[in-house]
Design an enzyme around this catalytic site. Structure first.
Site, PDB file in Angstrom:
ATOM      1  N   LYS A  88       0.857  -1.187   0.000  1.00 37.17           N
ATOM      2  CA  LYS A  88       0.000   0.000   0.000  1.00 37.17           C
ATOM      3  C   LYS A  88       0.899   1.245   0.000  1.00 37.17           C
ATOM      4  O   LYS A  88       1.733   1.418   0.898  1.00 37.17           O
ATOM      5  CB  LYS A  88      -0.869  -0.051   1.258  1.00 37.17           C
ATOM      6  CG  LYS A  88      -2.118   0.786   1.215  1.00 37.17           C
ATOM      7  CD  LYS A  88      -2.948   0.477   2.461  1.00 37.17           C
ATOM      8  CE  LYS A  88      -4.189   1.297   2.559  1.00 37.17           C
ATOM      9  NZ  LYS A  88      -4.826   1.148   3.865  1.00 37.17           N
TER      10      LYS A  88
HETATM   11  C1  E4P Z   1      -8.076   2.399   3.841  1.00 37.33           C
HETATM   12  O1  E4P Z   1      -7.426   1.474   3.431  1.00 37.33           O
HETATM   13  C2  E4P Z   1      -7.915   3.014   5.151  1.00 37.33           C
HETATM   14  O2  E4P Z   1      -7.311   2.095   6.017  1.00 37.33           O
HETATM   15  C3  E4P Z   1      -9.206   3.392   5.831  1.00 37.33           C
HETATM   16  O3  E4P Z   1     -10.327   3.018   5.087  1.00 37.33           O
HETATM   17  C4  E4P Z   1      -9.228   4.776   6.365  1.00 37.33           C
HETATM   18  O4  E4P Z   1     -10.475   4.978   6.994  1.00 37.33           O
HETATM   19  P1  E4P Z   1     -10.745   6.104   8.098  1.00 37.33           P
HETATM   20  O5  E4P Z   1     -11.067   7.367   7.377  1.00 37.33           O
HETATM   21  O6  E4P Z   1     -11.919   5.577   8.857  1.00 37.33           O
HETATM   22  O7  E4P Z   1      -9.498   6.211   8.924  1.00 37.33           O
END
Ligand code: E4P
Length: 218
Positions: A88
């Site tokens: 990622k």
């Molecule tokens: C995506 O891969 C992120 O880990 C996640 O969806 C972020 O979400 P949040 O806005 O609830 O932190």
């Protein structure tokens, strides 16, 4: 639409896996920190454990560096942990460059922190396997996160981009339904939002009545 769970909590990952509908896991540094995972070795072991719990799913493991050389070094280590690891990478200039390098070298990526259609085009051009638009955070800021999912879907279809739209930052069950309507390929959700899809008061009322009536012929 594939279902990923968005957590580093092993109990929640197991619960979603046991439900039989899980296709993968996304994590991020904040989610890892929330579980109290500290140090490189512990982080790497945690990713391996997640891969064992969800043996047939894609598991996103996020780099925490921002320059090209270090992203590559870090991504190679993460990718070597397990065949299902997806590296990622944040939507920054060196991140786009790194995604292209990973793509050319057979390492799958998830381009994260995407908040615009332009960023989603760059992620697709670089060959990311997944692009992660953060719809909840866009909603939190007063814009319409779901509109971005529609826009990216339209652009990817017109242009024939193969990158999968991984809707992220899900806040509630209706986000999941709207993502399915908008043609997202994947939705990564907290466990609560996934389980929220189960709920309907008429199901509860109907089941109570059926169970009551079943006693009559037991
Ligand atoms: C995506 O891969 C992120 O880990 C996640 O969806 C972020 O979400 P949040 O806005 O609830 O932190």
């Amino acid at each position: 639409m594939k279902f990923f769970i968005d957590t580093a909590n092993l109990a929640q990952i197991k619960e979603a896996q046991d439900l039989g509908i899980l296709d993968g896991v996304t994590t991020n540094p904040s989610l890892m920190a929330k579980e109290g995972i500290k140090g490189k070795a512990a982080v790497e072991q945690h990713y391996k454990t997640i891969c064992e719990i969800v043996p047939n799913g894609d598991i996103s493991a996020e780099v925490v560096s921002t320059d090209f050389d270090t992203i590559i070094k870090e991504g190679k280590v993460l990718a070597a942990l397990h065949k299902n690891i997806i590296v990622k990478v944040p939507m920054i200039k060196d991140g786009v460059k790194a995604i292209k390098w990973f793509t050319d070298n057979g390492i799958a990526t998830n381009c994260t922190l995407v908040f615009s259609a332009g960023q989603a085009i760059l992620a697709a051009k670089a060959g990311a396997k997944y692009v992660s638009p953060f719809i909840g955070r866009i909603d939190d800021s007063g814009w319409d996160g779901m509109e971005l999912i529609h826009q990216i879907r339209q652009i990817y279809d017109i242009q024939g981009y193969k990158t999968e739209i991984l809707a992220a930052s899900i806040r509630y069950p209706n986000h999941i339904i709207k993502c399915a309507e908008a043609g997202a390929n994947v939705c990564t959700c907290p466990l609560d939002s996934i389980l929220g899809l189960l709920k309907h008061p008429l199901t509860d009322i109907g089941l109570a009545k059926f169970l009551e009536d079943a006693k009559k012929f037991a």
